[in-house]
Structures are given as C-alpha cells and as structure tokens.
Design an enzyme around this catalytic site. Structure first.
Site, PDB file in Angstrom:
ATOM      1  N   ASP A 272     -28.681  19.103 -24.587  1.00 18.70           N
ATOM      2  CA  ASP A 272     -29.396  19.498 -23.476  1.00 18.70           C
ATOM      3  C   ASP A 272     -30.533  21.047 -23.947  1.00 18.70           C
ATOM      4  O   ASP A 272     -31.437  21.237 -23.522  1.00 18.70           O
ATOM      5  CB  ASP A 272     -28.926  21.209 -22.721  1.00 18.70           C
ATOM      6  CG  ASP A 272     -27.962  20.458 -21.523  1.00 18.70           C
ATOM      7  OD1 ASP A 272     -28.171  18.971 -21.031  1.00 18.70           O
ATOM      8  OD2 ASP A 272     -26.606  20.280 -21.298  1.00 18.70           O
TER       9      ASP A 272
ATOM     10  N   HIS B 129       0.319  -1.077  -0.090  1.00 24.67           N
ATOM     11  CA  HIS B 129       0.260  -0.385   0.138  1.00 24.67           C
ATOM     12  C   HIS B 129       1.032   1.096   0.011  1.00 24.67           C
ATOM     13  O   HIS B 129       2.230   1.147   0.727  1.00 24.67           O
ATOM     14  CB  HIS B 129      -0.774  -0.105   1.320  1.00 24.67           C
ATOM     15  CG  HIS B 129      -1.557  -1.358   1.053  1.00 24.67           C
ATOM     16  ND1 HIS B 129      -0.979  -2.395   1.976  1.00 24.67           N
ATOM     17  CD2 HIS B 129      -2.882  -1.297   0.849  1.00 24.67           C
ATOM     18  CE1 HIS B 129      -2.249  -3.692   1.690  1.00 24.67           C
ATOM     19  NE2 HIS B 129      -3.250  -2.354   1.518  1.00 24.67           N
TER      20      HIS B 129
ATOM     21  N   LYS C  83      -1.486  -7.676  -4.000  1.00 25.06           N
ATOM     22  CA  LYS C  83      -2.492  -6.785  -4.416  1.00 25.06           C
ATOM     23  C   LYS C  83      -1.274  -5.982  -3.886  1.00 25.06           C
ATOM     24  O   LYS C  83      -1.464  -6.065  -3.432  1.00 25.06           O
ATOM     25  CB  LYS C  83      -3.442  -6.793  -3.240  1.00 25.06           C
ATOM     26  CG  LYS C  83      -4.694  -6.165  -3.231  1.00 25.06           C
ATOM     27  CD  LYS C  83      -5.063  -6.132  -0.893  1.00 25.06           C
ATOM     28  CE  LYS C  83      -5.552  -4.638  -0.815  1.00 25.06           C
ATOM     29  NZ  LYS C  83      -5.184  -4.559   0.491  1.00 25.06           N
TER      30      LYS C  83
ATOM     31  N   LYS D 241     -17.838  21.378 -20.289  1.00 29.67           N
ATOM     32  CA  LYS D 241     -18.121  21.015 -21.432  1.00 29.67           C
ATOM     33  C   LYS D 241     -17.691  22.022 -22.729  1.00 29.67           C
ATOM     34  O   LYS D 241     -17.851  21.631 -23.723  1.00 29.67           O
ATOM     35  CB  LYS D 241     -19.660  21.607 -21.820  1.00 29.67           C
ATOM     36  CG  LYS D 241     -20.641  20.862 -20.617  1.00 29.67           C
ATOM     37  CD  LYS D 241     -22.470  21.364 -20.608  1.00 29.67           C
ATOM     38  CE  LYS D 241     -23.015  20.855 -19.453  1.00 29.67           C
ATOM     39  NZ  LYS D 241     -24.345  21.070 -19.161  1.00 29.67           N
TER      40      LYS D 241
HETATM   41  P1  NAP Z   1     -24.493  29.344 -14.323  1.00 27.76           P
HETATM   42  O1  NAP Z   1     -23.648  29.062 -15.314  1.00 27.76           O
HETATM   43  O2  NAP Z   1     -24.014  29.222 -12.733  1.00 27.76           O
HETATM   44  O3  NAP Z   1     -25.908  30.233 -14.054  1.00 27.76           O
HETATM   45  C1  NAP Z   1     -26.571  30.518 -12.874  1.00 27.76           C
HETATM   46  C2  NAP Z   1     -27.495  31.658 -13.943  1.00 27.76           C
HETATM   47  O4  NAP Z   1     -28.062  31.942 -12.889  1.00 27.76           O
HETATM   48  C3  NAP Z   1     -26.821  32.947 -14.019  1.00 27.76           C
HETATM   49  O5  NAP Z   1     -27.646  33.579 -14.870  1.00 27.76           O
HETATM   50  C4  NAP Z   1     -26.926  33.660 -12.795  1.00 27.76           C
HETATM   51  O6  NAP Z   1     -27.012  35.020 -12.397  1.00 27.76           O
HETATM   52  C5  NAP Z   1     -28.689  33.407 -11.974  1.00 27.76           C
HETATM   53  N1  NAP Z   1     -28.109  33.924 -10.694  1.00 27.76           N
HETATM   54  C6  NAP Z   1     -27.804  32.834 -10.111  1.00 27.76           C
HETATM   55  N2  NAP Z   1     -28.111  32.731  -8.450  1.00 27.76           N
HETATM   56  C7  NAP Z   1     -28.981  34.440  -8.190  1.00 27.76           C
HETATM   57  C8  NAP Z   1     -29.307  35.044  -7.920  1.00 27.76           C
HETATM   58  N3  NAP Z   1     -30.032  34.848  -6.389  1.00 27.76           N
HETATM   59  N4  NAP Z   1     -30.770  35.704  -7.497  1.00 27.76           N
HETATM   60  C9  NAP Z   1     -31.151  35.912  -8.927  1.00 27.76           C
HETATM   61  N5  NAP Z   1     -30.307  35.069 -10.635  1.00 27.76           N
HETATM   62  C10 NAP Z   1     -28.997  33.744  -9.478  1.00 27.76           C
HETATM   63  O7  NAP Z   1     -25.031  27.855 -13.658  1.00 27.76           O
HETATM   64  P2  NAP Z   1     -26.234  26.870 -15.185  1.00 27.76           P
HETATM   65  O8  NAP Z   1     -25.298  25.757 -14.879  1.00 27.76           O
HETATM   66  O9  NAP Z   1     -26.476  27.402 -16.141  1.00 27.76           O
HETATM   67  O10 NAP Z   1     -27.661  26.285 -14.166  1.00 27.76           O
HETATM   68  C11 NAP Z   1     -28.319  27.239 -13.870  1.00 27.76           C
HETATM   69  C12 NAP Z   1     -29.792  26.138 -13.150  1.00 27.76           C
HETATM   70  O11 NAP Z   1     -29.899  25.626 -14.420  1.00 27.76           O
HETATM   71  C13 NAP Z   1     -29.557  25.589 -11.642  1.00 27.76           C
HETATM   72  O12 NAP Z   1     -29.960  26.105 -11.509  1.00 27.76           O
HETATM   73  C14 NAP Z   1     -29.999  24.107 -12.616  1.00 27.76           C
HETATM   74  O13 NAP Z   1     -30.755  23.379 -11.399  1.00 27.76           O
HETATM   75  C15 NAP Z   1     -30.578  23.610 -13.633  1.00 27.76           C
HETATM   76  N6  NAP Z   1     -30.054  22.741 -14.546  1.00 27.76           N
HETATM   77  C16 NAP Z   1     -31.397  21.714 -14.991  1.00 27.76           C
HETATM   78  C17 NAP Z   1     -31.123  21.037 -16.273  1.00 27.76           C
HETATM   79  C18 NAP Z   1     -31.998  20.241 -16.277  1.00 27.76           C
HETATM   80  O14 NAP Z   1     -31.167  19.415 -17.211  1.00 27.76           O
HETATM   81  N7  NAP Z   1     -33.096  19.645 -15.999  1.00 27.76           N
HETATM   82  C19 NAP Z   1     -29.318  20.666 -16.714  1.00 27.76           C
HETATM   83  C20 NAP Z   1     -28.326  21.784 -16.582  1.00 27.76           C
HETATM   84  C21 NAP Z   1     -28.547  22.865 -15.407  1.00 27.76           C
HETATM   85  P3  NAP Z   1     -25.610  35.894 -12.488  1.00 27.76           P
HETATM   86  O15 NAP Z   1     -25.282  36.089 -13.779  1.00 27.76           O
HETATM   87  O16 NAP Z   1     -26.083  37.411 -11.919  1.00 27.76           O
HETATM   88  O17 NAP Z   1     -24.881  35.187 -11.461  1.00 27.76           O
END
Ligand code: NAP
Length: 519
Positions: free
Chosen positions: A340, A120, A145, A296
């Site tokens: 997506d 190990h 192992k 991504k």
């Molecule tokens: P991200 O790139 O970090 O973007 C986050 C977004 O949320 C930005 O527009 C941010 O605004 C805003 N935000 C965060 N906190 C906030 C607050 N307190 N008040 C107002 N706006 C706020 O994240 P993402 O990857 O796009 O994911 C965002 C959401 O998409 C997540 O909730 C996730 O559950 C959902 N999602 C769902 C799927 C699905 O398959 N259903 C897949 C991917 C993501 P600012 O620009 O001002 O920071």
C-alpha cells in the site's frame, strides 16, 4: 475428472428445463436435479429423460436438509424410476441405506446408474467423521459424499485430505462461507464433483459458489493438482475484488495459480491458527496472501514471531498487507511486505515525474488518520515530506503526528476546520468521505483550500472511480490521482512479489472498472 455440477431445486418441469439449459450455457457438465417436491414417478421419468446434461437425481430426506414428504421406500422407488429414465447418478443418504439394511445395487456398474451415498451435518463436523469415511469406503457406494457445516476455514483442510485420500470417487464439502474453498478447490484435489449454484439466489446449500464465478473468477478450467494457491485473508471478505483481479492476471500470463477468499475471524489466535494449518498442508502449495482488515497488524506480529523477513517500512507502519511464501520442496520461508505504501508513493512520484527522494520538503496535507492515513504519513515522512494531518478526531491526528515527526521530514497535526487554510502542494484524502454510497460528499465541502494548476489532489477512494473531491480538484485545474491507481498498483506489486512476472496492470485495472460498473 471433477464434474462441475449445478444443483437445481426442481419446482416444475418447465423451470427445470430452463435451468438445465442455463447451467449448460454457463459451463456446467452435469446437473443435480433435486426432486424433493415430486411424488409421481412418471413426472420424474419425464424430467430425467428430457435433461440435456448428465444428471444426479436426489430426493433428500428431511433429516438431512431435504423437503420430501415421501417415506424411504417411496423415495427409493422414485430414484429407481429416475435411473431407468437415464439418470447418470442417484444420491441417497448413507444413513437411509443403513437404517433400512439395504444392500445397494445388484447389477454390474455398466448396467445401472452410479450410486452416491451421502452424509450431511448442518450443525458442525460430524462426531464420527473418521469412522463414517471408513464405512463409506467399505460400502456398496460408487461415490462417497460427505458435507458438513464448517466451523472455521480450517475445516477445509480435512475436506482436502478426504478428497486426496479417497478409496473411491469422493466429494467432501464444507458448507457456509468459510467452507467455500472446499468447493472452489475441489478440482485441484481430485474430487468427483463440485456443486455450484446457477445464480446467487438459487443456492441449494450454504456457501455454494455460482457456476459462473467458478468458471470465470476461480479458474475452474485451469486448476490442476500442481496449481499453487493464493488468497486474501480478512473479515468480511465476500465483496473483495481481489479474487477477480488476481485470477484474471494469472490467466493473462498463464501462471499456474488460483486465488481464493479466506474468511478468518478477527483475533490474532484465529489468524495464527489459519497460518500454521494452511502453510503446513503441503498439497495446497500456499504461495502467498493478501492481507486486509482486520488482519494487517496480525500478519506483522505473526511474521515477527516466526522470525520472517519483513520490509522495514512495513514494520514501521505496523501493517503487512502481503505475505510471500517461498517454497523449496517441503521447506518454505516467509516474507512480509506492505504494497500500500509503495502504491501511494509511486502514484505520486509517477504523476509528478520525480523520484521518491524528491518528495523531501514537499508540503503534503493528509486528510484522515486511520489505517490508510497512517500508511501515507509514514511513507511520506520516511522520504522527508513536510506532512500536515487533518482528521475529524483530533487526538488520532495528534498521536500519528507525534509518532512520525522527525523520521526524516516534519509531521504535524492541524484541526480539520483549518483544512481550508492549508498551504499544501499535495492533498491526499484517506478518509471514507465521498465513498459509495455517500458519493455527494467531499472533504472539501466545508473548507476548500486554495487549489491551483500546480496542486496535486489524490483521493484513495476507488468506489466511485471519480469522487466528488476529484471533480472539485479538476474544476480548479489541479492534477489528480484516483484511488483505482493506488488499488491496482498495490495488487500489481503483490502479483509480482508472488510470481516474479511483470503484472498485467491494465488487465487488472479493467477488472476493477468492469466490476464497479456493474455493482
Ligand atoms: P479507517 O482506518 O477506518 O479510517 C477511516 C478514516 O476516515 C478516519 O480518519 C476517520 O476519521 C475518517 N472518517 C470516517 N468517516 C468520516 C466522516 N464522516 N467525516 C470525516 N472523517 C471521517 O479506514 P481505512 O482503512 O484507512 O480506509 C479509509 C479509506 O481509504 C477508504 O475510503 C478506502 O476506500 C480507502 N482505501 C483505498 C485503498 C486503495 O487501494 N485505493 C486501500 C485501502 C483503503 P476518525 O478518526 O475521526 O474516525
């Protein structure tokens, strides 16, 4: 046969007997009894003779991560007693054998337990690993192992090679989270044993997977040498639901695949090094990848550099979430997709019973300008929708609008405070507002637009399954789409791209629901 062995740190006889019974119930065919705290041979005999599963007995030295206070001779005495009481295997460090110049067992193998000689390294890959393997091969060990702390996910490839090129039954384990796949895929590569924990609290080594997860998530019973490997690449990755979803889907259709987590550091260099190593390691038969945060963009860049085919809209969005590896013998070709955006479009068009082209001219409010916001905006703009972006940080909304305006439809940015005045037919929340644990929040809290029965409200958040935003929309009679719909659609499209088989979307949805309900 690869044994599925639950490692049990024995504190007392009653706990050990209970844990052995649980290990058997959860599907283990062997247990390792770690007797580091034992000093009394009679107690060890009693423990072993009452063990209801074949067992490995280990009394680990402090030098190799154990707790025993016994010296080497006393430990050998304890192990010998365990063997006389019926232990199937006895584990001793190879270094202990060498330091003491012990020759090893003298009786023929059928008259004694098997000896596992182990080595190990809890810091890194052992410097002299190659020589160590040669020495173990030439030693009197029945089973060799080696276990070392994985520096990155790439160390697993060497572990797989060791399992495949074994001169005798062997186990090669990469410890810690990036090394989890050396445990998950031990059966595919023909290892002697994979060590699992009884539950997440009782792991005896870093990165151990629970026996239940190995059996129920990682398709232990279905794995064989021909099994193709798929996985999710990201950081962090521990809480991803994708392994549970895809493996259940493989199970459901009887596909010879297993889906695992690949924890890869956030840099492009780490992503590229992972791809080059894992794609080229033919016995793995890597068939495809889901790609998540933060890789991504790295996936797109890598595929562009490799001259792979890439779906045009994925290039436009600037993100690939699905890699398909089409294999033909030793050759393979790569293809990148973004499932997506299709999931967002199809969720909307199916709910409205329209075609994608019929999105042209529809007024859509996209709330958020992060990764998911960008995907929604690009997809809707491509099909001619009239998109307005509302985001907390106005500069991000402005930049996104500039980038996609005129692609086919109109894209503009508006101040988040004006959301209440939005005149949209479709609202899509792509922010994390309302996501677990902040389930009492909604983007409509400070400004509620005029919503009617003809409005469609889509929340991309899937945890919780029903967000406050969706409840607010339903109370006004609007139609809604929940985030789970998008989540299952993007996963189902990946499944179909890899397997060519229609995805069991309902089964995949049930996995998400059941995992969210217990979390
Ligand atoms: P991200 O790139 O970090 O973007 C986050 C977004 O949320 C930005 O527009 C941010 O605004 C805003 N935000 C965060 N906190 C906030 C607050 N307190 N008040 C107002 N706006 C706020 O994240 P993402 O990857 O796009 O994911 C965002 C959401 O998409 C997540 O909730 C996730 O559950 C959902 N999602 C769902 C799927 C699905 O398959 N259903 C897949 C991917 C993501 P600012 O620009 O001002 O920071």
């Amino acid at each position: 046969m690869t044994h599925l062995c639950v490692s049990i740190y024995v504190n007392d006889l009653a706990q050990a007997r209970r844990d052995v019974a649980l290990a058997a119930e959860r599907g283990a065919d062997m247990v390792e009894l770690r007797v580091d705290t034992f000093t009394d041979e009679m107690e060890v005999r009693s423990l072993v003779s009452s063990c209801t599963l074949p067992c490995i007995v280990t009394c680990r030295s402090r030098l190799e991560g154990g707790q025993t206070e016994l010296d080497d001779v006393q430990r050998l005495g304890l192990l010998t007693a365990a063997g006389e009481a019926g232990a199937s295997y006895l584990d001793i460090e190879f270094a202990t054998m060498r330091d003491n110049n012990w020759a090893g067992p003298s009786k023929p193998r059928d008259q004694r337990p098997g000896w596992i000689y182990s080595a190990h390294d809890f810091q890194s890959r052992p410097l002299g690993l190659n020589q160590l393997i040669i020495d173990l091969a030439q030693s009197t060990a029945d089973i060799a192992k080696v276990a070392w702390q994985a520096r990155s996910v790439r160390d697993n490839i060497e572990a797989f090679e060791l399992m495949l090129q074994r001169h005798k039954p062997s186990a090669a384990i990469c410890m810690s989270e990036p090394g989890m796949i050396s445990r998950i895929l031990a059966k595919k590569f023909g290892a002697f044993v994979s060590f699992a924990s009884l539950d997440s609290a009782s792991a005896t080594a870093p990165g151990q997977v629970t026996v239940t997860d190995l059996k129920q998530i990682y398709r232990w019973d279905a794995q064989r040498a021909s099994t193709r490997v798929y996985g999710v690449v990201g950081q962090p990755i521990a809480h991803s639901m994708s392994p549970a979803i895809h493996n259940r889907a493989f199970d459901h259709v009887g596909f010879d695949g297993v889906y695992v987590p690949f924890l890869i550091e956030g840099t492009y260099e780490s992503f590229k090094a992972f791809m080059e190593t894992f794609l080229e390691f033919q016995p793995l038969m890597l068939g495809g990848l889901s790609v998540t945060i933060p890789h991504k963009e790295n996936a797109l860049r890598y595929l562009q550099e490799r001259g792979a085919t890439i779906e045009p809209l994925a290039e436009l969005i600037g993100a690939v979430n699905t890699v398909i590896v089409a294999r033909d013998g030793d050759d393979y070709t790569l293809h990148g997709q973004n499932t997506d955006y299709a999931a967002i479009l199809d969720a909307i068009t199916d709910t409205l019973s329209i075609t994608r082209d019929a999105l042209a001219g529809r007024r859509v409010a996209v709330i958020g300008a992060g990764g998911t916001g960008r995907t929604a905006v690009a997809a809707l703009a491509r099909y001619g929708a009239d998109v307005t972006i509302y985001n907390r940080s106005a500069d991000r909304a402005d930049a996104l609008a500039k980038e996609f305006d005129g692609l086919s439809g109109k894209v503009a940015a508006a101040a988040i405070v004006s959301l209440g005045a939005a005149d949209a037919e479709i609202f899509i929340n792509t922010t994390s507002v309302g996501m677990h644990p902040n389930v009492d929040a909604s983007p409509f809290d400070s400004a509620t637009p005029d919503i009617t029965e003809s409005t469609l409200v889509f929340d991309t958040i899937y945890n919780p399954l029903e967000t406050k935003l969706l409840r607010q929309a339903r109370q006004r009679g609007a139609r809604t789409i929940a985030g789970i719909d998008m989540f299952v659609r993007q996963a189902a499209a990946q499944f179909e791209a890899w397997t060519g088989i229609a995805a069991p979307a309902d089964v995949m949805r049930d996995v998400v629901i059941s995992r969210l309900e217990v979390s």
